[in-house]
Motif scaffolding. Structure first.
Motif, PDB file in Angstrom:
ATOM      1  N   VAL A  72       5.007   9.293  -0.783  1.00 39.14           N
ATOM      2  CA  VAL A  72       5.228   9.192   0.178  1.00 39.14           C
ATOM      3  C   VAL A  72       5.018   8.499   1.743  1.00 39.14           C
ATOM      4  CG1 VAL A  72       4.959  11.721  -0.402  1.00 39.14           C
ATOM      5  CG2 VAL A  72       3.452  10.549   0.464  1.00 39.14           C
ATOM      6  N   ASP A  73       5.553   7.542   1.418  1.00 37.73           N
ATOM      7  CA  ASP A  73       4.772   6.924   2.143  1.00 37.73           C
ATOM      8  C   ASP A  73       4.329   5.245   1.757  1.00 37.73           C
ATOM      9  OD1 ASP A  73       5.215   5.319   4.986  1.00 37.73           O
ATOM     10  OD2 ASP A  73       3.461   6.911   5.656  1.00 37.73           O
ATOM     11  N   LEU A  74       5.028   4.382   2.613  1.00 32.27           N
ATOM     12  CA  LEU A  74       4.680   3.012   2.010  1.00 32.27           C
ATOM     13  C   LEU A  74       4.640   1.254   3.334  1.00 32.27           C
ATOM     14  CD1 LEU A  74       6.568   0.845   1.215  1.00 32.27           C
ATOM     15  CD2 LEU A  74       7.331   2.282  -0.175  1.00 32.27           C
ATOM     16  N   VAL A  75       3.976   0.398   2.687  1.00 35.31           N
ATOM     17  CA  VAL A  75       4.312  -0.922   3.973  1.00 35.31           C
ATOM     18  C   VAL A  75       3.875  -1.102   2.853  1.00 35.31           C
ATOM     19  CG1 VAL A  75       0.961  -0.298   3.678  1.00 35.31           C
ATOM     20  CG2 VAL A  75       2.838  -1.124   5.908  1.00 35.31           C
ATOM     21  N   TRP A  76       4.705  -2.770   3.306  1.00 35.42           N
ATOM     22  CA  TRP A  76       5.040  -4.150   2.466  1.00 35.42           C
ATOM     23  C   TRP A  76       5.394  -5.157   3.220  1.00 35.42           C
ATOM     24  CZ3 TRP A  76       4.976  -7.193  -1.350  1.00 35.42           C
ATOM     25  CH2 TRP A  76       6.135  -8.134  -1.128  1.00 35.42           C
ATOM     26  N   ASP A  77       4.460  -6.276   2.856  1.00 43.06           N
ATOM     27  CA  ASP A  77       4.532  -7.252   3.995  1.00 43.06           C
ATOM     28  C   ASP A  77       4.633  -6.736   5.125  1.00 43.06           C
ATOM     29  OD1 ASP A  77       5.062 -10.316   3.239  1.00 43.06           O
ATOM     30  OD2 ASP A  77       6.674 -10.306   2.711  1.00 43.06           O
ATOM     31  N   ILE A  78       3.744  -6.484   5.705  1.00 40.04           N
ATOM     32  CA  ILE A  78       4.460  -6.900   7.443  1.00 40.04           C
ATOM     33  C   ILE A  78       2.662  -7.580   7.227  1.00 40.04           C
ATOM     34  CG2 ILE A  78       5.272  -4.637   7.879  1.00 40.04           C
ATOM     35  CD1 ILE A  78       3.003  -3.299   8.398  1.00 40.04           C
ATOM     36  N   PRO A  79       2.873  -8.084   8.875  1.00 41.85           N
ATOM     37  CA  PRO A  79       2.061  -8.636   9.568  1.00 41.85           C
ATOM     38  C   PRO A  79       0.328  -7.386   9.267  1.00 41.85           C
ATOM     39  CG  PRO A  79       3.670  -9.211  10.974  1.00 41.85           C
ATOM     40  CD  PRO A  79       4.023  -8.123  10.188  1.00 41.85           C
ATOM     41  N   THR A  80      -0.937  -7.610   9.017  1.00 44.56           N
ATOM     42  CA  THR A  80      -1.956  -7.627   9.891  1.00 44.56           C
ATOM     43  C   THR A  80      -2.045  -7.032  10.899  1.00 44.56           C
ATOM     44  OG1 THR A  80      -3.443  -8.905   9.432  1.00 44.56           O
ATOM     45  CG2 THR A  80      -2.907  -8.305   7.580  1.00 44.56           C
ATOM     46  N   ALA A 137       0.864  -1.494  -0.119  1.00 46.47           N
ATOM     47  CA  ALA A 137      -0.110  -0.328   0.244  1.00 46.47           C
ATOM     48  C   ALA A 137       0.523   0.649  -0.124  1.00 46.47           C
ATOM     49  CB  ALA A 137      -0.858   0.137   1.065  1.00 46.47           C
ATOM     50  N   VAL A 138       0.445   1.714  -0.862  1.00 46.13           N
ATOM     51  CA  VAL A 138       1.733   2.845  -1.387  1.00 46.13           C
ATOM     52  C   VAL A 138       0.879   4.958  -1.368  1.00 46.13           C
ATOM     53  CG1 VAL A 138       3.336   2.541  -2.025  1.00 46.13           C
ATOM     54  CG2 VAL A 138       1.394   3.410  -3.494  1.00 46.13           C
ATOM     55  N   MET A 139       1.100   6.116   0.311  1.00 49.66           N
ATOM     56  CA  MET A 139       0.308   6.993  -0.248  1.00 49.66           C
ATOM     57  C   MET A 139       1.032   7.794  -1.172  1.00 49.66           C
ATOM     58  SD  MET A 139      -0.639   9.383   3.321  1.00 49.66           S
ATOM     59  CE  MET A 139       0.609  10.541   2.965  1.00 49.66           C
ATOM     60  N   LEU A 140      -0.066   8.330  -2.020  1.00 50.18           N
ATOM     61  CA  LEU A 140       0.498   9.312  -2.785  1.00 50.18           C
ATOM     62  C   LEU A 140       0.173  11.351  -2.815  1.00 50.18           C
ATOM     63  CD1 LEU A 140      -0.810   7.451  -6.120  1.00 50.18           C
ATOM     64  CD2 LEU A 140       1.556   6.925  -5.150  1.00 50.18           C
ATOM     65  N   ASP A 141       1.018  12.064  -2.645  1.00 47.61           N
ATOM     66  CA  ASP A 141       0.785  13.152  -2.653  1.00 47.61           C
ATOM     67  C   ASP A 141       0.299  13.565  -3.859  1.00 47.61           C
ATOM     68  OD1 ASP A 141       3.151  13.991  -4.724  1.00 47.61           O
ATOM     69  OD2 ASP A 141       4.040  14.610  -3.159  1.00 47.61           O
ATOM     70  N   ALA A 142       0.256  15.062  -4.287  1.00 46.80           N
ATOM     71  CA  ALA A 142      -1.190  15.610  -5.166  1.00 46.80           C
ATOM     72  C   ALA A 142      -0.527  15.089  -6.634  1.00 46.80           C
ATOM     73  CB  ALA A 142      -1.123  17.025  -4.579  1.00 46.80           C
ATOM     74  N   ARG A 143       1.071  15.507  -6.485  1.00 48.41           N
ATOM     75  CA  ARG A 143       1.552  14.531  -7.528  1.00 48.41           C
ATOM     76  C   ARG A 143       1.947  14.080  -8.503  1.00 48.41           C
ATOM     77  NH1 ARG A 143       7.152  16.547  -6.822  1.00 48.41           N
ATOM     78  NH2 ARG A 143       6.927  15.865  -5.055  1.00 48.41           N
ATOM     79  N   GLY A 144       1.290  12.557  -6.838  1.00 43.13           N
ATOM     80  CA  GLY A 144       1.375  11.230  -7.394  1.00 43.13           C
ATOM     81  C   GLY A 144       2.521  10.694  -7.465  1.00 43.13           C
ATOM     82  N   VAL A 145       2.990  10.961  -6.403  1.00 41.41           N
ATOM     83  CA  VAL A 145       4.991  10.214  -6.035  1.00 41.41           C
ATOM     84  C   VAL A 145       3.873  10.402  -4.065  1.00 41.41           C
ATOM     85  CG1 VAL A 145       6.786  11.662  -5.077  1.00 41.41           C
ATOM     86  CG2 VAL A 145       6.365  12.819  -7.224  1.00 41.41           C
TER      87      VAL A 145
END
Length: 133
Positions: free
Chosen positions: A107-115, A97-105
């Protein structure tokens, strides 16, 4: 159609059982040569490698879509845009899962961690002084 015509011509030119057997043999050999080569499977995409290549404050939504395909989810968390992909579904489901800024870049992510570990998305680039949104 060509093979049927060829077989008829061979049968017409040869009389008797031997001629029919030879015509059938020629037809069988010709049809065996007409088979298409088996299709090769496309090379598997290294989705985990694509995820590990994500650089905060640099990687864009377009790059993610090119590497991973369409996201599984495209939504909002508060007012921030979140995209997510199911990357692998073996014994454990791996998701990005990623968070995007207004430019579509990214700015944060989560990858393969326990729920069980909560993710509270936050603009890591603004905190580092490397981006705005």
């Amino acid at each position: 159609m060509f093979m049927i015509d060829a077989a008829r011509r061979i049968q017409a030119s040869m009389r008797g059982k031997a001629g029919i057997a030879l015509a059938s043999l020629v037809l069988a050999a010709a049809s065996g040569c007409a088979r298409a080569a088996p299709a090769t499977a496309p090379a598997p995409v290294d989705r985990g490698g694509a995820v590990r290549a994500i650089a905060l404050c640099t990687t864009t939504e377009a790059q993610l879509r090119a590497a991973l395909g369409e996201p599984t989810r495209d939504g909002l968390f508060r007012r921030e845009r979140i995209l997510s992909w199911i990357i692998d579904e073996d014994d454990v489901v791996r998701y990005l899962a990623v968070m995007l800024d207004a430019r579509g870049v990214v700015v944060d992510l989560v990858w393969d961690i326990p729920t069980e570990i909560p993710w509270t998305p936050a603009n890591q680039c603004a905190a580092a002084g490397r981006g705005t949104s």
